[in-house]
Design a protein around this motif. Structure first.
Motif, short mmCIF file in Angstrom:
data_model
loop_
_atom_site.label_atom_id
_atom_site.label_comp_id
_atom_site.label_asym_id
_atom_site.label_seq_id
_atom_site.Cartn_x
_atom_site.Cartn_y
_atom_site.Cartn_z
N ARG A 41 -28.47 7.92 1.77
CA ARG A 41 -29.88 8.01 2.18
C ARG A 41 -30.13 9.34 2.90
NH1 ARG A 41 -28.80 2.55 3.75
NH2 ARG A 41 -28.56 3.22 5.93
N MET A 185 -43.81 5.11 8.48
CA MET A 185 -42.69 4.33 8.99
C MET A 185 -42.99 3.84 10.40
SD MET A 185 -39.30 6.50 7.87
CE MET A 185 -38.75 6.57 6.16
N THR A 186 -42.40 2.72 10.75
CA THR A 186 -42.44 2.29 12.14
C THR A 186 -41.49 3.17 12.94
OG1 THR A 186 -40.62 0.71 11.89
CG2 THR A 186 -42.86 -0.08 11.37
N GLU A 189 -37.94 2.41 12.02
CA GLU A 189 -37.58 2.89 10.68
C GLU A 189 -37.39 4.40 10.68
OE1 GLU A 189 -39.93 -0.45 7.93
OE2 GLU A 189 -40.92 1.43 8.51
N TYR A 190 -38.23 5.10 11.41
CA TYR A 190 -38.10 6.56 11.46
C TYR A 190 -36.81 6.97 12.17
CZ TYR A 190 -39.06 11.47 12.37
OH TYR A 190 -38.97 12.83 12.42
N ALA A 192 -34.10 5.31 12.26
CA ALA A 192 -33.00 5.02 11.33
C ALA A 192 -32.90 6.09 10.25
CB ALA A 192 -33.19 3.64 10.70
N ALA A 193 -34.06 6.55 9.74
CA ALA A 193 -34.07 7.59 8.71
C ALA A 193 -33.51 8.89 9.24
CB ALA A 193 -35.49 7.79 8.18
#
Length: 242
Positions: A41, A185-186, A189-190, A192-193
């Motif tokens: 990812r 993104m929340t 989520e951001y 994590a990215a």
């Protein structure tokens, strides 16, 4: 002597990076080089959002694919441009002169940026862009003030403004951020990215890191075993003397 100087500079780079961000709390980056899904990812994030301006001239597409479990067909379909070949290094088409005119300085190569800056620095940097109308790009950064780089991930994170805290000395410092325009993104989520992206940058800085660590353990085990043999041999040779 020249090699010694180069080695010293490379070893000191992380310390210089920390000094550059002195006074700013760095969040712990979720680095796990054994998490292949995270690395994949992160590689996708790097190609989609970083590779247009930043090169990685010491990494080849097929080397990355072999390490991360990505086939040549998947590389061609998802991570490469039409003119690239799987054996090519990850370079960019942007001319250095053009990038200097647009950004003030050519964007640095990111092959070893994680070793130079540190994973925690990168993780915090990518999450602390904030609106600043005084800057040419309209944004500033908590970790790297006055940076010339635009916030390329703003659509994912959204746009945030700083929240200031005034201390007893009357000096105002940034104590947090307030979201002005949510992204796709929340916040979780951001984070994590960005963690995946930093994880990939750490891998790219030293692709053989896991193998080096495994080899180091084996060497230590061998040395421990050899020490026992050497000690017993020494006792055998010197038993008549003592």
């Amino acid at each position: 002597m020249k090699k010694l100087v180069i080695a010293f500079v490379m070893a000191a780079l992380p310390a210089f990076a920390l000094a550059a961000g002195a006074g700013v709390h760095l969040d712990k980056a979720p680095v796990n080089l054994r998490d292949q899904a995270s690395l994949q990812r992160g590689a996708q994030m790097f190609v989609n959002y970083c590779l247009s301006c930043h090169s990685a001239q010491f990494m080849r597409f097929n080397r990355m694919g072999a390490d991360l479990g990505i086939s040549d067909e998947q590389l061609k379909a998802n991570m490469m441009f039409g003119t690239d070949k799987v054996g090519d290094t990850m370079t960019i088409a942007m001319a250095a002169a053009d990038s200097k005119g647009w950004f003030g300085n050519p964007p640095p190569d990111l092959s070893v940026i994680a070793r130079a800056r540190g994973a925690d620095w990168l993780y915090t940097y990518m999450r602390t862009f904030y609106l600043d109308e005084k800057k040419p790009m309209g944004v500033n950064n908590l970790v790297f003030p006055d940076v010339g780089m635009p916030h390329v991930l703003w659509e994912l994170q959204g746009l945030q403004k700083p929240v200031y805290h005034t201390g007893e000395d009357g000096h105002a410092t940034i104590s947090g951020f307030e979201m002005v325009k949510p992204g796709t993104m929340t916040p979780a989520e951001y984070d994590a990215a960005v963690g995946d992206l930093v994880n990939f940058l750490v891998y790219m800085g030293e692709p053989v890191q896991l193998k080096r660590q495994e080899l180091g353990v084996k060497v230590l085990i061998f040395l421990a075993f050899f020490f026992v043999l050497a000690y017993l041999l020494k006792k055998e040779y010197w038993k008549d003397v003592h």
